[in-house]
Design an enzyme around this catalytic site. Structure first.
Site, PDB file in Angstrom:
ATOM      1  N   ARG A   1       6.953   5.593  -0.688  1.00  0.00           N
ATOM      2  CA  ARG A   1       5.445   5.782  -0.768  1.00  0.00           C
ATOM      3  C   ARG A   1       5.553   5.931  -2.531  1.00  0.00           C
ATOM      4  O   ARG A   1       6.204   6.748  -3.213  1.00  0.00           O
ATOM      5  CB  ARG A   1       4.972   6.966  -0.384  1.00  0.00           C
ATOM      6  CG  ARG A   1       4.364   6.850   1.160  1.00  0.00           C
ATOM      7  CD  ARG A   1       3.583   5.884   1.445  1.00  0.00           C
ATOM      8  NE  ARG A   1       3.225   5.556   2.815  1.00  0.00           N
ATOM      9  CZ  ARG A   1       3.707   4.618   3.497  1.00  0.00           C
ATOM     10  NH1 ARG A   1       4.659   3.891   2.911  1.00  0.00           N
ATOM     11  NH2 ARG A   1       3.383   4.513   4.752  1.00  0.00           N
TER      12      ARG A   1
ATOM     13  N   GLU B   1      -2.872   1.380  -3.706  1.00  0.00           N
ATOM     14  CA  GLU B   1      -2.932   0.258  -3.169  1.00  0.00           C
ATOM     15  C   GLU B   1      -4.234  -0.210  -2.679  1.00  0.00           C
ATOM     16  O   GLU B   1      -5.201   0.123  -1.973  1.00  0.00           O
ATOM     17  CB  GLU B   1      -1.957   0.329  -1.913  1.00  0.00           C
ATOM     18  CG  GLU B   1      -0.604   0.703  -2.417  1.00  0.00           C
ATOM     19  CD  GLU B   1       0.519   0.682  -1.308  1.00  0.00           C
ATOM     20  OE1 GLU B   1       0.129   0.227  -0.206  1.00  0.00           O
ATOM     21  OE2 GLU B   1       1.642   1.144  -1.573  1.00  0.00           O
TER      22      GLU B   1
ATOM     23  N   HIS C   1       3.685  -3.890  -0.942  1.00  0.00           N
ATOM     24  CA  HIS C   1       3.951  -2.995   0.338  1.00  0.00           C
ATOM     25  C   HIS C   1       4.351  -4.054   1.617  1.00  0.00           C
ATOM     26  O   HIS C   1       3.684  -4.239   2.720  1.00  0.00           O
ATOM     27  CB  HIS C   1       2.673  -2.453   0.773  1.00  0.00           C
ATOM     28  CG  HIS C   1       3.113  -1.134   1.553  1.00  0.00           C
ATOM     29  ND1 HIS C   1       2.197  -0.016   1.548  1.00  0.00           N
ATOM     30  CD2 HIS C   1       3.877  -0.918   2.502  1.00  0.00           C
ATOM     31  CE1 HIS C   1       2.629   0.957   2.308  1.00  0.00           C
ATOM     32  NE2 HIS C   1       3.771   0.283   2.797  1.00  0.00           N
TER      33      HIS C   1
END
Ligand SMILES: NC(=O)c1ccc[n+]([C@@H]2O[C@H](COP(=O)([O-])OP(=O)(O)OC[C@H]3O[C@@H](n4cnc5c(N)ncnc54)[C@H](O)[C@@H]3O)[C@@H](O)[C@H]2O)c1
Ligand SMILES: O=C(O)[C@H](O)COP(=O)(O)O
EC number: 1.1.1.95
Length: 585
Positions: free
Chosen positions: A273, A302, A321
């Protein structure tokens, strides 16, 4: 399919509310307007807000109306959610308190199609009795493979060299890389992904160390990995790979101080993360040369802002991601989460529940009648309370021949709380939020085990619920020490009330119960039965418990329907009856 058993009362929230009462000291009253007609055309509605594998969507459609609406604004999500029974998200949807509030009690389950649940407000979910399930295993290998891909790509400048050659250059000297073999890799977080990364890195000839305060050393040793302290891990590594959840403890774990403890020229991979790294500090460490390179799949925000300095940094390899984004992982995750969500909507306990205790199937099966008993005892006990002192001390005793560690009472405690609080409040209670609601209302639940001699064939012989420091509207329900006390057993699979205060009774806990204290004398049963019969109230059970012949006795009468006020008054007017109470189960 996740291990489960249908126990819809444990998760069900489809009940309507009775009048709030002053029986509990209410610190903060939450009014939940429950939508009982929770489905259109008899099916529940599931909102999917991010792309989910088709196999999962197909599964969901067999059971529910599925609304796939991507890229919703928070406002749109909050509007839609009040019409949905379940919500399925990936990491891109923030499921905050406002979403639970807006659902107005209808949302029963949030499914996270993946591992990380840092985008779901678990405290709010729990408070609102909403189960959160995830799909914790199906993307592990994909994330580990992505970690290894980033590690090797970073070490050999693959992304930079690719961009350069596409720009028409032939730059060989600039992109000389570093070798992995013989180098030390510190894996921070030795869970599912971390251990798979470690295993693969061993295959690349790396010396792998790991730091994880909760991982057993023998699991690490088994794959040739040494478990070390955080300080040793970060100060001796040539490469660091992050595989931690984002928690208060891991937030910005990589910061100016920890970067300063690292070997100069360390290389860092993050597929966990973004928030585990203080991104400003990483920029400083890259610019000062402490960190030679970083490979990042995840970011604090994000998507990152357009001119994010880390993304644009020459020494950073970045992906959007993509750790879980393989065809295989997405199909697997979609099926895993769909099964968990459908199970939860059916009232089953999911094995991947994040905010509820996981109770094994065998335990659930065995405890099922006791779960009903526990709720009914709570429900009876609280209806015996009167006066304004408030319920704040409840003691539950489980008498059993089983060893104390052979009886899981979490479900039973939750159901006692449900029975105690639901009849007099505006909240619904299930396994998810029972402890939270009890605490919020200042109700202290203590549990006691009484170990009996004998064969442990039944998990429990009897359960007693006591409420201390209160007055009772049925004085005979008080024990020697002045607590309201009810006791019950499961008899041939049927939950039964077996004691009220000091009086032994025997009435199955179905329908409702009338308790009368009377002077023990012949003909009482007949008199009460005929009053009830005159009004067509079906008596299912009658029993009398007395202290001594001719003295006081308590008669417990099970009735299928609620008698009218007039009928109850007629019972109360029988001269030998000293007190009586009608209790709804
Ligand atoms: N990039 C992606 O697409 C992607 C894909 C899958 C998982 N993830 C993320 O990767 C991370 C790991 O996932 P997982 O499935 O392996 O989870 P996991 O729960 O199996 O492993 C996490 C490990 O971290 C350890 N840990 C917790 N706090 C720690 C601390 N302070 N110091 C050291 N170790 C600590 C835990 O003991 C556990 O062993 C999560 O953040 C997850 O969200 C990202
Ligand atoms: O925690 C996870 O499972 C990963 O970060 C995957 O997230 P995603 O479902 O948004 O790809």
């Amino acid at each position: 399919m996740a291990t489960s058993l249908n126990l819809s009362s444990i998760f069900s929230s489809s009940r309507l509310v009775t009048t709030p009462s002053s029986v509990f000291p209410i610190r903060q009253r939450r009014r939940i307007i429950l939508v009982t007609s929770s489905s259109s055309g008899g099916k529940p509605t599931i909102l999917v807000t991010e792309k989910l594998g088709q196999a999962g969507i197909d599964l969901l459609k067999k059971y529910a109306n599925v609304d796939c609406s991507y890229d919703l604004s928070l406002e749109e999500l909050c509007t839609k959610i009040s019409l949905c029974d379940a919500l399925i998200v990936r990491s891109g949807t923030k499921v905050g308190r406002d979403v639970f509030e807006s659902s107005r009690g209808r949302l029963k389950v949030v499914g996270r199609a993946g591992v990380g649940i840092d985008n779901v407000d678990l405290a709010a979910a729990t408070e609102y009795g909403c189960l959160v399930v995830n799909a914790p295993t199906a993307n592990t290998v994909a994330a580990a493979e992505h970690g290894i891909a980033l590690l090797t790509a970073m070490a050999r400048n693959i992304a930079q060299a690719d961009a350069s050659i596409k720009a028409g250059k032939w730059t060989r000297n600039k992109y000389v890389g570093v070798s992995l073999v013989g180098k030390t890799l510190a894996v921070l977080g030795f869970g599912k992904v971390g251990s798979e990364v470690a295993r693969r890195a061993r295959g690349l000839g790396m010396h792998v160390i790991t730091h994880d305060p909760y991982a057993p050393a023998d699991r690490a040793r088994a794959i040739g990995v040494e478990l070390v302290s955080f300080e040793v891990a970060i100060s001796t590594a040539d490469f660091i790979s992050l595989h931690l959840p984002l928690t208060a403890a891991t937030s910005k774990m990589m910061n100016d101080v920890t970067f300063s403890m690292m070997k100069k020229g360390v290389r860092i991979v993050n597929v966990a993360r973004g928030g585990v790294i203080d991104e400003e500090a990483l920029l400083r460490a890259l610019d000062s040369g402490i960190v030679a390179q970083a490979a990042l799949d995840v970011f604090t925000v994000e998507p990152p802002v357009k001119d994010n300095k880390l993304v644009l940094h020459e020494s950073v390899t970045a992906t959007p991601h993509l750790g879980a984004s393989t065809m295989e992982a997405q199909e697997g995750v979609a099926i895993e989460v769909a099964e968990a969500v459908i199970g939860a909507l059916r009232g089953e306990l999911a094995a991947t529940a994040v905010n509820a205790p996981m109770v094994p199937l065998e335990v659930l099966r065995e405890l099922k009648p006791y779960v009903v008993l526990a709720e009914k005892l709570g429900r009876l006990a609280v209806q015996l309370v009167t006066g304004g002192s408030g319920v704040n001390a409840v003691k539950v005793t489980y008498a059993s021949s089983r060893a104390p560690d052979d009886l899981d009472t979490r479900l039973l405690r939750a159901m006692v709380i449900k029975g105690l609080i639901e009849p007099i409040s505006s909240v619904f209670i299930n396994l998810v939020n029972s402890d939270y609601i009890a605490k919020q209302r200042g109700v202290k639940i203590s549990e006691e085990r009484m170990v009996l001699d004998g064969s442990p064939e039944n998990p429990i012989e009897y359960i007693t619920v006591r409420i201390a420091n209160v007055e009772s509207r049925f004085a005979s329900a008080l024990s020697e020490s002045g607590e309201i006390k009810v006791e019950g057993r499961v008899k041939q699979g049927i939950p039964s009330l077996t004691k009220v205060g000091l009086f032994g009774v025997d009435v199955s806990l179905e329908g409702s119960v009338i308790l009368c204290r009377q002077v023990d004398q012949p003909g009482m049963i007949g008199k009460v039965a005929s009053i009830l019969g005159d009004e067509n109230v079906n008596v299912s059970f009658m029993s009398v418990g007395r202290i001594a012949p001719g003295k006081q006795a308590v008669m417990a009468i099970g009735v299928d329907e609620q008698p009218s006020k007039e009928t109850l008054k007629k019972i109360g007017d029988i001269p030998a009856i000293e007190e009586f109470v009608f209790l709804k189960l």
